[in-house]
Design an enzyme around this catalytic site. Structure first.
Site, PDB file in Angstrom:
ATOM      1  NE  ARG A  29     -24.290 -12.745 -14.204  1.00  6.08           N
ATOM      2  CZ  ARG A  29     -23.365 -12.064 -14.872  1.00  6.08           C
ATOM      3  NH1 ARG A  29     -23.427 -11.991 -16.185  1.00  6.08           N
ATOM      4  NH2 ARG A  29     -22.391 -11.456 -14.240  1.00  6.08           N
ATOM      5  CG  HIS A  75     -22.021 -19.762 -10.612  1.00  8.08           C
ATOM      6  ND1 HIS A  75     -23.348 -19.408 -10.732  1.00  8.08           N
ATOM      7  CD2 HIS A  75     -21.337 -18.605 -10.554  1.00  8.08           C
ATOM      8  CE1 HIS A  75     -23.463 -18.098 -10.738  1.00  8.08           C
ATOM      9  NE2 HIS A  75     -22.253 -17.573 -10.639  1.00  8.08           N
ATOM     10  CE1 TYR A 119      -2.425 -17.882   2.496  1.00  4.58           C
ATOM     11  CE2 TYR A 119      -3.454 -16.020   1.368  1.00  4.58           C
ATOM     12  CZ  TYR A 119      -2.362 -16.842   1.583  1.00  4.58           C
ATOM     13  OH  TYR A 119      -1.207 -16.616   0.900  1.00  4.58           O
TER      14      TYR A 119
END
Length: 795
Positions: A29, A75, A119
């Site tokens: 990570r 993931h 968006y």
């Protein structure tokens, strides 16, 4: 099977669990790989974008589509973590070279969040595609995804040195990485030099190719010691400073901030500046506004008509994030292990990685070319024996039989036989035959070139060199961050925050200190008198020498400035001098290094010492000024050169005058030499420079006095007995002063009363003359000290 339970200490279980967690965070990570410079989440985003076909020349797709692809396939974490990582890769103020081309609201340098993923739209940038180049040519290892249903790349082929170019930040367990971004062209130049000179020195790389980080927000790096330390050891700290310029606006000057330090929130910076102005720490600002637009940052700081731009900027650097530090920790994964590396090591790892990638895709291309060449050879054989081929195919009942006969009768491989069976009749056309022959020649050249690359190191290096040059030509851009090599400019000292102006400082008998712009504004309070005064700059240092041999220092600018009728402040407001110590001399030390003058000391027991003034420059509140014997005290300190003639006066009425060349200069904590040969019952009460036009005024404890022109005392050898000031051996001096004809002196009585008197009222005599009563009108028991009253009137 029968269940068995084994007891385990909770400490051991916790250690194992925490170790597993730590390794997961470190490898899976938080830390980037030294090869492609990517953390797993970034690598997965780029690979998923390629798999979706989101290349730079194609239309954008919804960010949610890409995030979903990453989450579903690679993931196993939250969508916000993936989207946040994607957003940062698209921000031009976060990434030196953006890897994601975003449409829509992707946040701002003011700290505004990006719009929701439904968006916004994304696709890969062209430079990101160079990270993925040749990934489908067996160049990198693929590993199972989180559920074993798919495979994902362990590392990307990475044609660009992304670890240095875009940098990385991450906090793992017990460690963190902080790698600043760099200029692509400069990193490539450093790689090319290291490729040609494997034993290159770090100093050469820094000086000629890679001088330091290059941040997307520009700004300025002040000093290069931190850069050198980081590049050498892997750890360091650099000072980042905002860029600004001055603009005239009518009678005012404006400071325009055009670039700010990396990862600094612009809105918060403006708030910091406004807060300083409101608190009065910066009083030269008339207005503050943000005029930033799509063209870039523009923060306008409008100054008052009397505002000092340089002083204001220094205060902004000192008290706001306009100047901030950036910690460098070049920590990355190397062979799945976290390692702190120097610059040369990181560069070498990238070169080694790219060489291996080139070898792998060259082997892939070689195998592909050899397979194709083999097929073309078979096709040629088939065309040469076309009638036999047709006969074999016609006589065969099935494809397998035809294939076996072709292999046997044409003496070709099964692969070649298969290609013959799949051959289209149009390949028999003359033009196609020529093309077939040309393809063979071309493939032969390629095969030869591939083998040469794999066999010869020089050829492999040549391929890598050309590849790096192409990357530089395609993506390099000018440096944005300026580097000021002078490390002395990195720290803003207190002097940088003070406007330099002239300063006059006085000290009164009752320890009242006053600072003003000139002597005309200095005055004492009622029933108080000025006994010392100096003049200099607001950046100078005041030295207060005490009778106990200590020197206390105070910066002139720390003194509050007083004007007009104000008399100043008590000295204890600024200095904590013990009650047992009394200030005997006030001196001023210029901000500039003093090499041409000394401080000369005389003690009660008759010792004289001269020490270079620079030895008294200190950042401590006080230091030892002179080494005193037991029961001895310092009586005065004056500024002299090495030749200055001086006078000392003893309590029993002896004066000796001698030159400065008669004793040597010594260090600060020394006792010095003998000034006068005193009897056991005698001690010194006064010391000063010899000035031919001055008078020595001597005052006894019982109020008698005389004045003698100093020129009447002949120069003698140091450590002599001296010359008698008065004839009566029973008199004891309370003190003496050297002053001009019109001066006034201040007598202090044992009961604490003070009496000013003009020396014009004191009779003039010659050495060994009489003493005259001057205190008939005063009410006193005994005179205890004598001081010269300082006249500060100027024309």
């Amino acid at each position: 099977m029968e269940e068995e339970i084994y007891p385990i200490a909770i400490e051991d279980k916790m250690k194992d669990a925490y170790l597993s967690y730590s390794l997961s965070v470190i490898i899976g990570r938080a830390l980037p790989d030294v090869r492609d410079g990517l953390k797993p989440v970034h690598r997965r985003i780029l690979y998923a974008a390629k798999e979706l076909g989101l290349t730079h020349e194609k239309p954008h797709k919804k960010s949610a589509r890409l995030v979903g692809e990453v989450l579903g396939k690679f993931h196993p974490h939250g969508d916000s973590a993936v989207y946040d990582a994607l957003v940062r890769m698209a921000q031009d103020f976060n990434q030196r070279y953006q890897l994601i081309d975003g449409h829509g609201n992707f946040g701002s340098i003011d700290g505004d969040s990006a719009a929701a993923m439904r968006y916004t739209e994304t696709k890969l940038t062209e430079i990101a595609e160079s990270l993925l180049s040749n990934i489908d040519q067996e160049t990198v290892e693929f590993v199972d995804n989180f559920d074993g249903s798919l495979q994902e790349p362990e590392v990307l082929p990475a044609k660009i040195p992304n670890l240095l170019v875009n940098g990385s930040n991450g906090i793992a367990v017990g460690m963190s990485t902080s790698i600043p971004p760099h200029n692509l062209g400069e990193v490539v130049d450093a790689l090319l030099h290291l490729l040609d000179y494997p034993n290159a020195r770090l100093e050469t790389i820094i000086k000629n190719y890679l001088p330091g980080p290059d941040f997307p927000t520009g700004a300025t790096i002040v000093g290069n010691d931190g850069i050198k330390s980081a590049y050498q050891t892997g750890k360091g700290k650099i000072i980042l400073r905002a860029k600004s310029k001055l603009e005239k606006s009518g009678r005012h000057q404006n400071i325009i901030i055009t670039e700010i330090p990396y990862q600094l929130n612009k809105s918060k910076l403006i708030e910091e500046i406004a807060d300083l102005v409101n608190k009065g720490k910066i009083n030269s600002v008339a207005d503050l506004r943000d005029e930033s637009d799509k063209q870039g940052i523009r923060i306008v700081i409008e100054l008052k008509s009397n505002g000092d731009p340089e002083l204001t900027l220094n205060r902004l650097y000192k008290y706001t994030s306009m100047q901030s530090s950036f910690r460098i920790n070049l920590l990355a994964l190397n062979d799945k292990k976290p390692v702190v590396m120097g610059l040369l090591e990181i560069l070498q790892h990238f070169l080694n990685f790219r060489k291996e990638i080139i070898r792998k895709h060259t082997r892939y291309d070689l195998n592909k070319a050899e397979n194709r060449f083999e097929i073309l050879e078979g096709l040629k054989v088939a065309i040469d024996k076309l009638d036999l081929v047709i006969q074999i195919i016609r006589s065969s009942k099935e494809k397998a039989e035809a294939k076996a006969k072709l292999v046997e009768q044409l003496e070709i491989s099964e692969k070649q036989a298969q290609s013959i069976l799949e051959m289209q009749l149009q390949r028999l056309v003359g033009m196609e035959m020529d093309k077939l022959e040309a393809d063979k020649v071309d493939l032969a050249k390629k095969i030869s070139n591939y083998k040469k690359i794999l066999a010869e190191t020089a050829e492999l290096n040549s391929v890598l060199r050309n590849e790096l040059k192409e990357i530089k030509a395609k993506f390099a851009d000018p440096r944005r961050t300026e580097i000021i090599a002078d490390d002395t400019k990195a720290e803003i000292s207190k002097d940088d925050l003070i406007k330099e102006k002239s300063a006059a400082i006085s000290l009164s008998y009752r320890s009242i200190i006053k600072r003003s712009e000139d002597f005309n504004n200095l005055k004492a309070a009622k029933n108080d008198y000025l006994i010392d005064a100096v003049q200099g700059s607001s950046l100078d240092q005041l030295l207060f020498f005490t009778d106990q041999g200590e020197v206390y220092n105070l910066q002139v600018h720390d003194l509050e400035e007083h004007h007009g009728l104000a008399t100043g402040d008590n000295l204890n407001k600024y200095l904590q001098i013990p009650l047992k110590e009394n200030v005997v001399s006030l001196n001023i030390l210029s901000k500039n290094k003093q090499t041409d003058f000394y401080y000369t000391f005389v003690t009660k027991s008759g010792q004289i010492k001269r020490t270079a003034a620079e030895e008294y420059r200190s950042n401590y509140s006080h230091i030892r000024a002179i080494k005193l014997a037991d029961q001895d005290k310092l009586i005065k300190v004056i500024k002299t050169d090495q030749e200055q003639e001086v006078i000392v006066v003893s309590k029993n009425g002896y004066l000796i005058r001698f030159g400065g060349s008669s004793f040597s200069s010594t260090g600060r904590n020394t006792q010095g030499s003998r000034a006068i040969n005193l009897t056991d019952s005698d001690q010194l009460v006064y010391f000063d420079k010899y000035e031919a036009n001055s008078y020595l005024v001597s005052v006894t404890e019982d109020g008698r006095a005389n004045k003698i022109n100093l020129a009447a005392f002949n120069s003698q050898q140091r450590n002599g007995k001296g010359i008698r000031i008065f004839s009566n051996q029973n008199y004891r001096l309370a003190g003496a002063v050297s002053c001009s004809a019109g001066a006034e002196i201040l007598l202090t009585a044992k009961n604490g009363e003070i009496y000013p008197i003009s020396i014009s009222k004191i009779p003039e005599t010659t050495p060994g003359g009489n003493m005259y009563q001057i205190t008939k009108d005063f009410d006193f028991e005994k005179i205890t000290s004598v001081n010269k009253i300082i006249s500060v009137k100027t024309d």
